[in-house]
Enzyme design. Sequence first.
Site, PDB file in Angstrom:
ATOM      1  N   HIS A 356       0.791  -1.230   0.000  1.00  0.00           N
ATOM      2  CA  HIS A 356       0.000   0.000   0.000  1.00  0.00           C
ATOM      3  C   HIS A 356       0.818   1.271   0.000  1.00  0.00           C
ATOM      4  CE1 HIS A 356      -4.219  -1.267   0.513  1.00  0.00           C
ATOM      5  NE2 HIS A 356      -3.677  -2.368   0.985  1.00  0.00           N
ATOM      6  N   LYS A 544      -9.211  14.118   3.902  1.00  0.00           N
ATOM      7  CA  LYS A 544      -8.353  12.932   3.927  1.00  0.00           C
ATOM      8  C   LYS A 544      -7.489  13.050   5.172  1.00  0.00           C
ATOM      9  CE  LYS A 544      -6.688  14.126  -0.195  1.00  0.00           C
ATOM     10  NZ  LYS A 544      -6.685  12.834  -0.867  1.00  0.00           N
ATOM     11  N   ARG A 545      -6.735  12.016   5.529  1.00  0.00           N
ATOM     12  CA  ARG A 545      -5.842  12.148   6.663  1.00  0.00           C
ATOM     13  C   ARG A 545      -4.876  13.296   6.441  1.00  0.00           C
ATOM     14  NH1 ARG A 545      -5.966   8.232  10.869  1.00  0.00           N
ATOM     15  NH2 ARG A 545      -4.201   9.401  11.686  1.00  0.00           N
ATOM     16  N   LYS A 550       0.445  14.659   1.557  1.00  0.00           N
ATOM     17  CA  LYS A 550      -0.838  14.988   0.929  1.00  0.00           C
ATOM     18  C   LYS A 550      -0.965  16.491   0.680  1.00  0.00           C
ATOM     19  CE  LYS A 550      -3.330  10.984   2.901  1.00  0.00           C
ATOM     20  NZ  LYS A 550      -4.102  10.298   1.844  1.00  0.00           N
ATOM     21  N   THR A 652      -8.419   6.780  -2.715  1.00  0.00           N
ATOM     22  CA  THR A 652      -9.756   6.316  -3.068  1.00  0.00           C
ATOM     23  C   THR A 652     -10.745   7.463  -2.923  1.00  0.00           C
ATOM     24  OG1 THR A 652      -9.984   5.493  -0.801  1.00  0.00           O
ATOM     25  CG2 THR A 652      -9.450   3.874  -2.506  1.00  0.00           C
ATOM     26  N   LYS A 656     -14.318   8.646  -5.088  1.00  0.00           N
ATOM     27  CA  LYS A 656     -15.631   8.995  -4.533  1.00  0.00           C
ATOM     28  C   LYS A 656     -16.108  10.334  -5.083  1.00  0.00           C
ATOM     29  CE  LYS A 656     -14.048   6.920  -0.196  1.00  0.00           C
ATOM     30  NZ  LYS A 656     -13.419   7.303   1.095  1.00  0.00           N
TER      31      LYS A 656
HETATM   32  C1  LIG Z   1     -12.175   7.347   1.450  1.00  0.00           C
HETATM   33  C2  LIG Z   1     -11.762   7.765   2.803  1.00  0.00           C
HETATM   34  C3  LIG Z   1     -10.416   8.013   3.082  1.00  0.00           C
HETATM   35  C4  LIG Z   1      -9.335   7.922   2.026  1.00  0.00           C
HETATM   36  O1  LIG Z   1      -9.213   9.169   1.372  1.00  0.00           O
HETATM   37  P1  LIG Z   1      -7.934   9.510   0.475  1.00  0.00           P
HETATM   38  O2  LIG Z   1      -8.278  10.846  -0.100  1.00  0.00           O
HETATM   39  O3  LIG Z   1      -7.843   8.456  -0.570  1.00  0.00           O
HETATM   40  O4  LIG Z   1      -6.768   9.556   1.377  1.00  0.00           O
HETATM   41  C5  LIG Z   1     -10.064   8.398   4.359  1.00  0.00           C
HETATM   42  N1  LIG Z   1     -10.992   8.539   5.327  1.00  0.00           N
HETATM   43  C6  LIG Z   1     -12.302   8.332   5.089  1.00  0.00           C
HETATM   44  C7  LIG Z   1     -13.273   8.516   6.201  1.00  0.00           C
HETATM   45  C8  LIG Z   1     -12.730   7.929   3.829  1.00  0.00           C
HETATM   46  O5  LIG Z   1     -14.032   7.695   3.616  1.00  0.00           O
END
Ligand SMILES: *Cc1c(COP(=O)(O)O)cnc(C)c1O
Length: 810
Positions: A356, A544-545, A550, A652, A656
Amino acid sequence: MFTNKESFKKAFVETLEKKFSNRLEDTSPINCYKTLGSMICTHVSNNWIKTRKKYQQDEEKQVYYFSMEFLMGRLLETNLLNIGTLEIVQEGLQELGLDYEQIVDQEHDAGLGNGGLGRLAACFLDSLASQQFPGHGCGIRYKYGLFEQKIIEGNQVELPDYWLKEDYVWEVRRSNEAVQVRFGGHVDIHENDGKLTFHHKNYEPVLAIPYDVPIVGFNNQTVNSLRLWSAEPVVNDSNIQFANLNNYYKFLDYKRSIESISEFLYPDDSHIEGKKLRLKQQYFLVSAGIQSIIKRYKEKYSTSLNRLHEKISLHINDTHPALIVPELMRILMDDEGFSWEEAWEVTTKTAAYTNHTTLSEALEKWPIEMIQELMPRIFMIIDEINERFCRELWEKYPGEFSRIEELAVIAHGQVRMAHLAIVGSFSVNGVAQLHTDILKSREMKHFYDVFPEKFNNKTNGITHRRWLLKANPNLADRITDAIGNRWIDEPSILTRLTEFASDREFQQQLKHIKYENKRNLANVIYKKTGVKIDEHSIFDVQVKRLHAYKRQLLNVFHIMHLYNRLRENPHLDIVPRTFIFGAKAAPSYYFAKKIIKLINTVANVVNNDPTINNKIKVIFLENYNVSLAEKIIPAADVSEQISTASKEASGTGNMKFMMNGALTLGTLDGANVEIHEHVGDDNIFIFGLSSEEVLNLYSYGGYSARQMYNCNERIKTVLDQLLEGFFGHTDVEFKDIYYQILQNNDEYFVLKDFDSYTKAQEHVDLAYRNENSWYEKAIINIAHSGNFSSDRTIREYAEDIWGIHPVKID
Ligand SMILES: *Cc1c(COP(=O)(O)O)cnc(C)c1O
C-alpha cells in the site's frame, strides 16, 4: 416483514414494544434504531445461515481478507439498501411520525480504521458479497476505534472513541468458536528418529473470541461474515503455569494485560510505531484467524491440508498481517506434521500480499528480540525462511553481498515485514498502475528481478452502492432516468452517460442536485461551526488524513495568497469559493497538527474579514469520518488530490468525488493518473511535478526551497506571514512550518509546485464561469467512474489472484 409499508409498520411497532416494553409514542431515537437493527438482523439471519451452510458444503475456493483495519462506517442504511427495503422503511417511519435521519444518526460509526486502507477493506467486503463471492473479512474488534477529533482553539484534541457504549446491533458473539493464542515462553526441541519436534512451553495463553458481523450482499441472498477477534483472559485452564492464579491480584494484572491486546486501534496512518503491543495485535489477529479457518477446513475436508491452497486464499492487506506466513508454516509443521518443504509449498501458494505504500517511514520492521520474546517459535521459522531465501539468492547472485543484504528478510537486527510477505506469497500487488510501476522499477526492483511472476497491479476501487446510491440518491435516480438501472449491477455501463454530457437538460438537473447537496452541507456546516457559507460558491474540498505528503499545506498557502490578493483588491473578479477541509492528524504527528492549527487560524481571519465581501470562506470540519464523508462528497465541486507525485499509492477519495460529479484538481499521482486517462485532459485539472521528476529530484538533487523563496515574491509574502503573526497568531506558532520548508528544503515540494497550483486554481475559476461546460465535465467524470467501482477491482482479484468464483445462495 419488509415486503410492504403496512406490514413493516406493524412489525416495527410490535418489535419495539416487545423489545423495550415501551409504547411508540414514548420511545426514543436510539430505541427506534435498535429496533430497526434487530429487525434487519432477524431478516438477514436466514440467508446468513444458508450462506454459511452452503460454504461449508460447497467445495468452491474461499478467500479470507486479513486486515488490521476495517473502516466500516454505519451499516443501517447500507443494509436496508442491500436488502431492497430502504424506501419502504423510510416511508413507513415517516407515516409513524418518526424522523428517519435522526434514527440513522443514532448509529455510531464503526471506526476500526485510519483512512484509505481500512475503507478499502470495507468496500471490498461489500463488493465480495454483492457479487456472490465466498470471501470474508478477518480483523480485530478494537474496544476503541480511531479517536474522535475535537478542535479547541484551532488545535486538534483527541478523545477516545468508545463505539461500543450502546450495544453494537450487528455483531454476534460466538464463544463456542473461541481459540487460544500463545505468547512468550520458550520452545523445547526434541529429536525423534531424526525428526525434530518443537514444543512451546510456559507461554501466556490468550482466549480469542470471534464476533461476527453479517456482510449483506446487494439484491442477492449472500450474507458473508466479517469476523472480528476480541482478546480475553483464559480462566480455569490447567495449562497456565506462568503465574499463580490463586493470587487474585495477579489474575487481575493478567486480565488487564490480555484485554489490552484488543483495546484500541493505533491511530497512525502511513507511519509505524514500533510498539510491542502493536506486534501482539498483529500476531493475535493472524493466529486466531488462521486457527479458526483451519478448524473449519478440517471439519469440511477429511483429507490432509496439503491441498489447502486449492480451497483457500489468505490475503495480507499491507504488511500488518504478514505473520500469516510463519504462522501457517508453524501450524502445518508443528501441528500437522508437514516437512519444511511441504509446508512451504502450501504456504506460498495460499498467501497473497498487497503493498500500500512506498513511504520509507511506513515500512514495517520489527526488532528480532521483540519477535523472539513474544513469539519464540515464529521467530525460529522466520529465521529459517531468511536462511533458505538467502541461500537461494547466493546461488542466483554469487558474491553479490550488498544485493543479498538488501533483499534479506532479516537484516541489521530487524525483520522486514514487506520482504517476509513477498517471499512467502504467490502474488504481490500494488494499488494503482503508477504505484505498481514504481514498485517494479524502483522500490522493489530487486524483488521484481527475482520474482517477476508475482508482481501485478490491482487499481483500487470504491463501492458505488455506498458512495453513490446511498450517499447521493437523487443523482442515482437521475442517472437511472437517463440510462436505465442496469448500471447498478454493472457500473461500467455508466459510460452511457457520455451521451448526455452535452445535454442541456441533464446538465441543469445535475446542477440542481449538486445545489441541493450543497445546501444540505451548508446547513451541516452552519450547525457545526456557526459559519454561514455561500451555497452558490465553488465548494473546493480536501478531506483525507493529514499528512505532509498529501500537502494540505499547499492548499492553505494558496488560500493565504488568494486572501492577500483580495486584501489588495477587494473587487478582484473571482468566483466566490468555499474551501472545506476535514482531516485527522496522528496524535504524535507534531507537524500535521500545526497544519490543522494553521488552517483554523487562517479560517478565523478570512471568515471574519468584512472587507473581502464574503468572496472566500475557509471551513475545517472536525472529526472527519465515513459518515461525514457521505455528506461532504456529494456536495463538492472541486476534489483536491494534490499529493507530491509518487507518494500517494492510489487514493480512493479521488474516486468517490469523481463518482459524485466533482472535478479533480490534482497531481499525476496514484489513481489520479488513471482518472486522467479516462476523462481526458479537458475534464480534469492537472498540475505540478511528475512522479518521474520528483523521484529524480530525490535521487540527484537540484532543488532549493530557499531559492524559490528568494525569487518568488508571492511565496515570500506567504511564508513571511507565518513568522510575522499576520493571522493574529504569536510569532512562534508557525515557525516550525516555516523552518520545515526553508531549512529542511521542503521535502514535499510545496513551493516548487506553488505556481503551477495557483495557475490550475485560476483555470478552475474560469472553467466554473461556463456553467454548461462545467456540468458537461462533471457528467463525463460520473460516466467514467464505473471503472473505479470496487466491483471491478474485486473481480480482478478474484480472477487473477484468488481464483474464486461466485457461489449462488438459494
Ligand atoms: C475514502 C476515505 C479516506 C481515504 O481518502 P484519500 O483521499 O484516498 O486519502 C479516508 N478517510 C475516510 C473517512 C474515507 O471515507
